[in-house]
Design a protein around this motif. Structure first.
Motif, short mmCIF file in Angstrom:
data_model
loop_
_atom_site.label_atom_id
_atom_site.label_comp_id
_atom_site.label_asym_id
_atom_site.label_seq_id
_atom_site.Cartn_x
_atom_site.Cartn_y
_atom_site.Cartn_z
N GLN A 55 0.74 -1.39 -0.03
CA GLN A 55 -0.23 0.08 0.05
C GLN A 55 0.75 1.10 -0.10
O GLN A 55 0.56 2.09 -0.92
CB GLN A 55 -0.87 -0.23 1.17
N VAL A 56 1.66 1.39 0.93
CA VAL A 56 2.73 2.43 1.05
C VAL A 56 3.63 2.59 -0.16
O VAL A 56 3.74 4.00 -0.73
CB VAL A 56 3.38 2.58 2.16
N ARG A 58 2.77 1.93 -3.15
CA ARG A 58 1.94 2.51 -4.19
C ARG A 58 1.55 3.89 -3.93
O ARG A 58 1.64 4.84 -5.09
CB ARG A 58 0.78 1.70 -4.45
N TRP A 59 1.56 4.34 -2.79
CA TRP A 59 1.09 5.85 -2.59
C TRP A 59 2.49 6.87 -3.02
O TRP A 59 2.50 7.53 -3.48
CB TRP A 59 0.95 5.90 -0.99
N GLN A 63 1.35 7.26 -6.60
CA GLN A 63 0.66 8.71 -6.44
C GLN A 63 1.59 9.72 -6.18
O GLN A 63 0.92 10.97 -6.02
CB GLN A 63 -0.21 8.31 -5.31
N VAL A 65 2.85 10.44 -3.25
CA VAL A 65 2.28 11.21 -2.04
C VAL A 65 3.27 10.89 -1.18
O VAL A 65 3.88 9.84 -0.99
CB VAL A 65 1.07 10.28 -1.63
N GLN A 70 -2.54 11.73 4.02
CA GLN A 70 -3.11 11.51 2.62
C GLN A 70 -3.30 10.07 2.13
O GLN A 70 -3.91 9.74 1.22
CB GLN A 70 -2.39 12.45 1.55
N MET A 71 -2.78 9.21 2.84
CA MET A 71 -2.63 7.60 2.48
C MET A 71 -3.91 6.89 3.30
O MET A 71 -4.10 6.66 4.12
CB MET A 71 -1.31 6.88 2.91
N THR A 72 -4.94 7.27 2.44
CA THR A 72 -6.27 7.02 3.19
C THR A 72 -6.82 5.68 3.17
O THR A 72 -7.91 5.43 4.01
CB THR A 72 -7.28 7.85 2.08
N ARG A 79 -1.32 5.72 10.28
CA ARG A 79 -1.15 6.92 9.98
C ARG A 79 -0.41 7.71 10.85
O ARG A 79 1.02 8.38 10.70
CB ARG A 79 -1.93 7.92 9.11
N HIS A 189 -0.88 16.38 -6.94
CA HIS A 189 -0.72 14.94 -7.07
C HIS A 189 -1.88 14.29 -7.80
O HIS A 189 -1.73 13.18 -8.05
CB HIS A 189 -1.21 14.39 -5.62
#
Length: 409
Positions: A55-56, A58-59, A63, A65, A70-72, A79, A189
């Motif tokens: 997940q991280v 990919r952010w 993205q 980010v 912002q990593m919702t 977070r 972003h």
């Protein structure tokens, strides 16, 4: 080597033993540059599930980010934990220039105050989605001291971390999300995309002398969870660190380029001193191993880089020697007009001489291109700009003194 042997299973590069890259200003763990395996270990070390690494990643890379808030798809508690203990920080940009031809160049300040540079070269700056090649540095300076190289005259300071290597790519992508005069803090972003289409590890330094951080960085460049670049669009350039060439062939499938610059040992010893340790016979054997590896996933050809130096390595005889040296090695030859720097001992070959040299190679059946000079107005040749921004090494001081002594003699 026969290509009909039983294929061997591809084994990914092993994670580095140390996974923590500390941002000294905040005493937090910098997640930038960590491979998925390293990030999984980090999350386990803070009591979280390993799948959070995907997940991280990919952010950060898909993205753009860097703010954990912002990593919702991460829980609020995670977070908060990451905000307190980790960061995503690329190296600091202290100088940047954008050329009229679309070339972009950055000078980065890395930990300890050292400087490195990165150049982004678009194939056609009129096409927003056209090919954009980023030339990435792997070390601060270079220890190989090739006689025609500006970077080599500045000496060697240290290896770059994976965060400092990947950070160059992160900043280059982010630059297309901001106005030329804006800070990277103002990245939009919603516009983030992988605008860099090709990466070449041929900036400052010898990549194979900083092996593990370079391989880890290229893993992220290739990873579908990160940048997802094609293995044919990620190139590592080496001056000929032969043992590491064999190691790379076993670990990672990327394009290989060889900084050759001379077709015989006597001349190459002068131009590329590492040739004294790993002469051409050994270098060509390692290149053939890389191309004709028994693993069918491997490689179509190597790119031969050859800087054209007037009256030094550019004669018809040199071209014929190069044909003999390469023999049956599948090769694409890239002739590079020399880019002079202050007090260099060489001049650029004439266009007529370069084309005559090229014709001999083409007539022998090789694919041969002549590199287009780009970014002249921003000193886009490797090492030129950073050499003017700061001079930190004893070798550079000694070189400058030798110039004065020569001028006064």
């Amino acid at each position: 080597m026969s290509t009909s042997q039983t294929p061997v299973q591809y084994v990914p590069a092993k994670p580095a033993k140390s996974i923590k890259l500390v941002d000294e200003s905040q005493a937090k763990t910098n997640l930038l540059g960590m491979t998925q395996a390293q990030l999984a270990e980090y999350f386990k070390s803070i009591g979280e599930k390993a799948f959070r690494s995907t997940q991280v990643i990919r952010w950060i890379y898909q993205q753009g980010v860097t703010d954990f808030e912002q990593m919702t798809n991460l829980s609020k508690s995670l977070r908060d934990k990451l905000s307190a203990n980790a960061c995503v920080i690329p190296p600091k940009v202290i100088h940047r220039q954008y050329s009229d031809d679309g070339t972009r160049k950055w000078v980065f300040e890395v930990t300890g105050g050292s400087l490195v540079e990165t150049v982004l070269i678009p194939a056609d700056d009129s096409k927003l989605n056209g090919r954009k090649t980023l030339c990435i540095s792997s070390q601060v300076g270079c220890a190989l001291d090739c006689s025609f190289c500006s970077t080599g005259k500045q000496g060697f300071e240290r290896d770059l971390t994976a965060a400092e290597i990947l950070g160059q790519l992160w900043v280059a992508n982010a630059s297309y999300m901001t106005d030329e005069n804006d800070s990277l803090d103002n990245v939009d972003h919603s516009l983030w995309a992988n605008n860099v289409t090709n990466v070449v590890m041929m900036g400052m330094g010898e990549p194979l002398l900083n092996y593990r951080p370079v391989v880890s960085s290229m893993e992220l460049m290739l990873s579908d969870h990160a940048y997802g670049l094609s293995k044919r669009r990620v190139t590592l350039s080496t001056s000929g660190v032969v043992p590491k060439m064999y190691e790379l062939a076993k670990e990672l499938d990327v394009a290989l380029a060889i900084s050759l610059h001379a077709p015989n040992d006597e001349l190459r010893n002068e131009l590329v001193p590492i040739n004294k340790k790993y002469p051409l016979e050994q270098l060509m054997a390692a290149a053939r191993n890389y191309v004709f590896d028994v693993n069918p996933r491997h490689k179509k050809h190597v790119t031969i880089e050859y800087v054209m130096l007037d009256g030094v390595n550019d004669s018809n005889e040199h071209a014929e020697q190069l044909v003999t040296l390469l023999g049956d090695l599948p090769s694409k030859i890239n002739l590079i007009p020399f880019n002079p720097f202050p007090h260099a001992d060489y001049d650029k070959s004439s266009n007529n001489r370069i084309h005559a040299f090229s014709n001999i190679l083409i007539d022998a059946g090789f694919v041969c291109t002549i590199r287009q000079t780009r970014g002249d107005d921003i000193d886009a040749a490797c090492g030129q700009l950073v050499g003017r921004v700061a001079d930190r090494t004893r070798r550079s001081a000694a070189w400058q003194q030798s110039i004065k002594d020569r001028e006064n003699s």
